[in-house]
Design an enzyme around this catalytic site. Structure first.
Site, PDB file in Angstrom:
ATOM      1  N   SER A  47     -13.836 -25.769  -1.819  1.00 19.76           N
ATOM      2  CA  SER A  47     -14.595 -26.534  -2.819  1.00 19.76           C
ATOM      3  C   SER A  47     -16.077 -26.158  -2.814  1.00 19.76           C
ATOM      4  O   SER A  47     -16.798 -26.435  -3.761  1.00 19.76           O
ATOM      5  CB  SER A  47     -14.460 -28.035  -2.531  1.00 19.76           C
ATOM      6  N   LYS A  48     -16.537 -25.506  -1.746  1.00 24.67           N
ATOM      7  CA  LYS A  48     -17.961 -25.183  -1.616  1.00 24.67           C
ATOM      8  C   LYS A  48     -18.426 -24.132  -2.626  1.00 24.67           C
ATOM      9  O   LYS A  48     -19.628 -24.009  -2.873  1.00 24.67           O
ATOM     10  CB  LYS A  48     -18.275 -24.721  -0.192  1.00 24.67           C
ATOM     11  N   ASP A  49     -17.495 -23.384  -3.222  1.00 25.43           N
ATOM     12  CA  ASP A  49     -17.883 -22.448  -4.291  1.00 25.43           C
ATOM     13  C   ASP A  49     -18.628 -23.173  -5.400  1.00 25.43           C
ATOM     14  O   ASP A  49     -19.567 -22.647  -5.992  1.00 25.43           O
ATOM     15  CB  ASP A  49     -16.632 -21.803  -4.917  1.00 25.43           C
TER      16      ASP A  49
END
Length: 331
Positions: A47-49
């Site tokens: 999810s950090k993208d």
């Protein structure tokens, strides 16, 4: 554009629009229906993208990030991978301060992606000069033309999920969602998604996941930062030993703490029962969901979305390694 159609200019155009998958076997004894938002379908496998791309795009628009700049960040691994990937595409240098709690797989991945990596002790206070927070700040001060992403105290962390993940979940569930279960680390995901969903329907319950050894649950309940809550724990990307301003505690209804061992076994169970190769944080979210169910948070009409934020490949030397599990006393 549907990201699965046509030709893309680069890998960054594949960020977001992750699938929602109905969980079948792992939740069969729980009341309600359960759906997993699989963030490992992002190109950087977490999810950090979303936050990394949003923060960098924002910095470029404001003229803060210029050609040849260096991106500096504090990370448990996944944000670092996203930043390193984006730096390659956009032509920036990337320097990362990483906690030694991060798996060897993650650290090697960051180096493979061309990042300069500084490994820092996890079990020191946040304001200790050796902590990964302080090391990143020092590197930023010493490095000309550098930008410190500062995900723990960056409002754009929340905004990224408010603008993307939240609307995706609302659309994918056709507004039927009744509960969201999400890990709380920096707090960007749970705060951004929670804010969006509560604006659509204030009755939706936002259920946080914290780690045993972290301060977030008690702070949420009492407003007190209790240093006695802090103890070493193994789960990465979950819980905190400081209070991140990227967490909107008013959005979160309740927190549940999970243990390292239970989260590790839940990760393995997701793989074996659903065929989804998820990471340690995803296992923590699944374990918390079971604990919430045991406390009757859900009924037959519940439509529960759980966010699985990471991919199992980052943990081959940890939870998916029997020797590591034995050294922890888990097996």
């Amino acid at each position: 554009m549907n990201k699965n159609k046509g030709i893309h200019n680069n890998i960054l155009e594949l960020v977001g629009e992750t699938p929602l998958i109905k969980l079948q076997k792992i939740t069969k004894n729980l009341k309600g229906a359960y759906f997993a938002k699989i963030e490992a379908f992002n190109p950087g496998h977490s999810s950090k993208d979303r936050i990394a791309l949003h923060i960098i795009n924002n910095a470029e628009k404001k003229g803060i990030l210029k050609k040849g700049a260096t991106i500096v960040e504090t990370t448990s691994g996944n944000t670092g991978f996203s930043l390193a990937m984006i730096s390659i595409v956009k032509g920036y240098k990337c320097i990362l301060a990483v906690s030694d709690k991060s798996s060897a797989d993650k650290i090697n991945l960051l180096k493979t992606m061309g990042a300069e990596v500084h490994v820092c002790p996890a079990d020191v206070a946040a304001d200790d000069p050796r902590s990964y927070y302080e090391v990143a700040k020092t590197i930023h001060k010493k490095t000309k033309n550098s930008v410190y992403i500062n995900q723990y105290f960056n409002e754009l962390n929340i905004e990224a999920h408010y603008k993307t993940t939240g609307p995706e979940i609302w659309q994918q569930t056709a507004g039927k969602i009744t509960h969201l279960v999400a890990a709380s680390g920096t707090g960007g995901t749970i705060s951004g998604v929670g804010k969006y969903l509560k604006e659509q329907n204030p009755n939706i319950k936002i259920l946080g996941v914290d780690a045993i050894g972290s301060v977030l649950k008690k702070y949420h309940e009492t407003g007190e930062f209790d240093i006695n809550e802090i103890q070493p724990y193994k789960i990465e990307g979950l819980g905190k030993t400081l209070i991140p301003t990227a967490t909107d505690f008013d959005i979160i209804d309740v927190y549940e703490k999970v243990s390292d061992k239970d989260a590790a076994f839940a990760s393995r169970e997701i793989v074996k029962k659903e065929g989804l190769f998820c990471g340690y944080t995803s296992g923590a979210v699944m374990q918390a969901t079971k604990q919430y169910a045991a406390q009757n948070y859900f009924d037959e009409n519940s439509f529960v979305v759980v966010i699985f934020p990471d991919h199992g490949s980052r943990y081959m030397n940890k939870i998916y390694n029997d020797n590591w599990m034995k050294t922890q006393g888990f097996l």
